[in-house]
Design a protein around this motif. Structure first.
Motif, short mmCIF file in Angstrom:
data_model
loop_
_atom_site.label_atom_id
_atom_site.label_comp_id
_atom_site.label_asym_id
_atom_site.label_seq_id
_atom_site.Cartn_x
_atom_site.Cartn_y
_atom_site.Cartn_z
N ARG A 90 0.86 -1.20 0.00
CA ARG A 90 0.00 0.00 0.00
C ARG A 90 0.89 1.24 0.00
O ARG A 90 1.79 1.37 0.83
CB ARG A 90 -0.92 0.01 1.22
CG ARG A 90 -1.82 1.26 1.25
CD ARG A 90 -2.98 1.12 2.21
NE ARG A 90 -3.86 0.04 1.75
CZ ARG A 90 -4.34 -0.91 2.55
NH1 ARG A 90 -4.05 -0.93 3.84
NH2 ARG A 90 -5.12 -1.85 2.06
N LEU A 91 0.59 2.17 -0.91
CA LEU A 91 1.32 3.42 -1.01
C LEU A 91 0.76 4.40 0.00
O LEU A 91 -0.44 4.66 0.03
CB LEU A 91 1.21 4.00 -2.42
CG LEU A 91 2.05 3.31 -3.50
CD1 LEU A 91 3.52 3.44 -3.24
CD2 LEU A 91 1.67 1.88 -3.75
N LYS A 92 1.62 4.92 0.86
CA LYS A 92 1.17 5.81 1.93
C LYS A 92 0.62 7.12 1.40
O LYS A 92 -0.35 7.65 1.95
CB LYS A 92 2.33 6.07 2.91
CG LYS A 92 2.70 4.83 3.72
CD LYS A 92 3.85 5.08 4.67
CE LYS A 92 4.16 3.85 5.48
NZ LYS A 92 5.25 4.05 6.44
N ALA A 93 1.20 7.65 0.34
CA ALA A 93 0.79 8.96 -0.17
C ALA A 93 -0.60 8.93 -0.79
O ALA A 93 -1.34 9.91 -0.71
CB ALA A 93 1.80 9.48 -1.19
N THR A 94 -0.96 7.82 -1.41
CA THR A 94 -2.22 7.77 -2.14
C THR A 94 -3.23 6.78 -1.53
O THR A 94 -4.41 6.84 -1.88
CB THR A 94 -1.99 7.35 -3.60
OG1 THR A 94 -1.46 6.02 -3.62
CG2 THR A 94 -1.04 8.32 -4.30
N GLY A 95 -2.76 5.90 -0.67
CA GLY A 95 -3.63 4.87 -0.11
C GLY A 95 -3.96 3.75 -1.08
O GLY A 95 -4.73 2.85 -0.76
N ARG A 96 -3.38 3.79 -2.26
CA ARG A 96 -3.65 2.77 -3.27
C ARG A 96 -2.81 1.52 -3.03
O ARG A 96 -1.69 1.60 -2.56
CB ARG A 96 -3.38 3.31 -4.66
CG ARG A 96 -4.31 4.43 -5.04
CD ARG A 96 -4.13 4.85 -6.49
NE ARG A 96 -4.63 6.19 -6.62
CZ ARG A 96 -3.96 7.21 -7.13
NH1 ARG A 96 -2.76 7.05 -7.61
NH2 ARG A 96 -4.51 8.40 -7.18
N ASP A 97 -3.39 0.39 -3.39
CA ASP A 97 -2.71 -0.89 -3.25
C ASP A 97 -2.11 -1.34 -4.57
O ASP A 97 -2.65 -1.03 -5.64
CB ASP A 97 -3.70 -1.98 -2.80
CG ASP A 97 -4.11 -1.83 -1.34
OD1 ASP A 97 -3.71 -0.85 -0.69
OD2 ASP A 97 -4.84 -2.72 -0.87
N VAL A 98 -1.03 -2.08 -4.46
CA VAL A 98 -0.43 -2.77 -5.60
C VAL A 98 -0.31 -4.23 -5.22
O VAL A 98 0.20 -4.56 -4.14
CB VAL A 98 0.97 -2.20 -5.94
CG1 VAL A 98 1.65 -3.04 -7.01
CG2 VAL A 98 0.88 -0.75 -6.37
N GLN A 99 -0.83 -5.08 -6.09
CA GLN A 99 -0.63 -6.52 -5.96
C GLN A 99 0.04 -6.98 -7.24
O GLN A 99 -0.45 -6.69 -8.34
CB GLN A 99 -1.95 -7.25 -5.75
CG GLN A 99 -2.59 -6.92 -4.42
CD GLN A 99 -3.74 -7.84 -4.10
OE1 GLN A 99 -3.63 -9.04 -4.21
NE2 GLN A 99 -4.86 -7.25 -3.69
N ALA A 100 1.16 -7.68 -7.10
CA ALA A 100 1.93 -8.04 -8.30
C ALA A 100 2.85 -9.22 -8.02
O ALA A 100 3.20 -9.49 -6.87
CB ALA A 100 2.75 -6.84 -8.76
N LEU A 101 3.26 -9.85 -9.11
CA LEU A 101 4.34 -10.83 -9.05
C LEU A 101 5.66 -10.07 -9.12
O LEU A 101 5.74 -9.03 -9.77
CB LEU A 101 4.26 -11.81 -10.22
CG LEU A 101 3.12 -12.80 -10.21
CD1 LEU A 101 3.12 -13.61 -11.50
CD2 LEU A 101 3.22 -13.73 -9.01
N ALA A 102 6.67 -10.59 -8.48
CA ALA A 102 8.00 -10.00 -8.54
C ALA A 102 9.02 -11.13 -8.56
O ALA A 102 8.75 -12.23 -8.08
CB ALA A 102 8.25 -9.09 -7.34
N CYS A 103 10.18 -10.82 -9.10
CA CYS A 103 11.29 -11.77 -9.06
C CYS A 103 12.46 -11.08 -8.36
O CYS A 103 12.87 -9.98 -8.74
CB CYS A 103 11.70 -12.17 -10.48
SG CYS A 103 13.06 -13.36 -10.50
N ASN A 104 12.95 -11.71 -7.32
CA ASN A 104 14.12 -11.21 -6.59
C ASN A 104 15.30 -12.11 -6.91
O ASN A 104 15.18 -13.34 -6.83
CB ASN A 104 13.87 -11.23 -5.08
CG ASN A 104 12.82 -10.23 -4.65
OD1 ASN A 104 12.52 -9.28 -5.35
ND2 ASN A 104 12.25 -10.44 -3.50
N ILE A 105 16.41 -11.50 -7.26
CA ILE A 105 17.61 -12.26 -7.61
C ILE A 105 18.71 -11.88 -6.63
O ILE A 105 19.05 -10.70 -6.49
CB ILE A 105 18.05 -11.94 -9.06
CG1 ILE A 105 16.89 -12.23 -10.02
CG2 ILE A 105 19.30 -12.75 -9.41
CD1 ILE A 105 17.11 -11.69 -11.42
N PHE A 106 19.22 -12.88 -5.95
CA PHE A 106 20.25 -12.68 -4.93
C PHE A 106 21.55 -13.34 -5.37
O PHE A 106 21.55 -14.48 -5.83
CB PHE A 106 19.84 -13.34 -3.61
CG PHE A 106 18.62 -12.75 -2.98
CD1 PHE A 106 18.72 -11.69 -2.08
CD2 PHE A 106 17.36 -13.26 -3.26
CE1 PHE A 106 17.58 -11.17 -1.48
CE2 PHE A 106 16.22 -12.74 -2.66
CZ PHE A 106 16.33 -11.69 -1.77
#
Length: 135
Positions: A90-106
């Motif tokens: 959730r973005l604090k400035a707008t209150g909007r949510d983001v739901q998404a797939l992500a790939c983290n590479i370590f």
């Protein structure tokens, strides 16, 4: 559980709560974080070293609430681990949510994370951050 798995568990636990010091304990001195995205996303870009990681965490904490992160799949070899996840933020400035797939590479070296690259739905984050006409 492998050493790399235990390290990533500690890292994700600290990231979920935006806990700076436990995060710093997981990374090498020459650590590099790359969060792919445009300049409209305040935490996007390259962050170097422990100080960079702590600045990244502070920036995230100012702009974003991490509501849920679920690891879906993990692939690893001797030096690299890729994690596919689904996140809800959730973005604090707008209150909007983001739901998404992500790939983290370590990249892991000497029992510490040397680099962390985040490939996420940057368009969704940029849209959620954007001011809407008439708002």
């Amino acid at each position: 559980m492998t050493t790399a798995q235990a390290l990533l568990d500690r890292f994700y636990d600290a990231l979920k709560t935006l806990s700076a010091e436990p995060l710093a304990d997981c990374v090498s001195e020459d650590f590099v974080l790359e969060w792919q995205g445009s300049a409209s996303i305040p935490w996007a870009g390259t962050w170097r070293g422990v100080k960079g990681l702590l600045a990244f965490v502070q920036t995230l904490n100012q702009h974003l609430d991490i509501l849920h992160v679920q690891r879906l799949k993990q692939l690893a070899d001797d030096e690299t681990t890729m994690v596919l996840l689904h996140g809800h933020w959730r973005l604090k400035a707008t209150g909007r949510d983001v739901q998404a797939l992500a790939c983290n590479i370590f990249a892991i070296e000497g029992g510490r994370i040397r680099s962390y690259t985040v490939l996420n739905n940057t368009a969704a984050f940029a849209e959620a951050l954007a001011e809407r006409p008439g708002a």
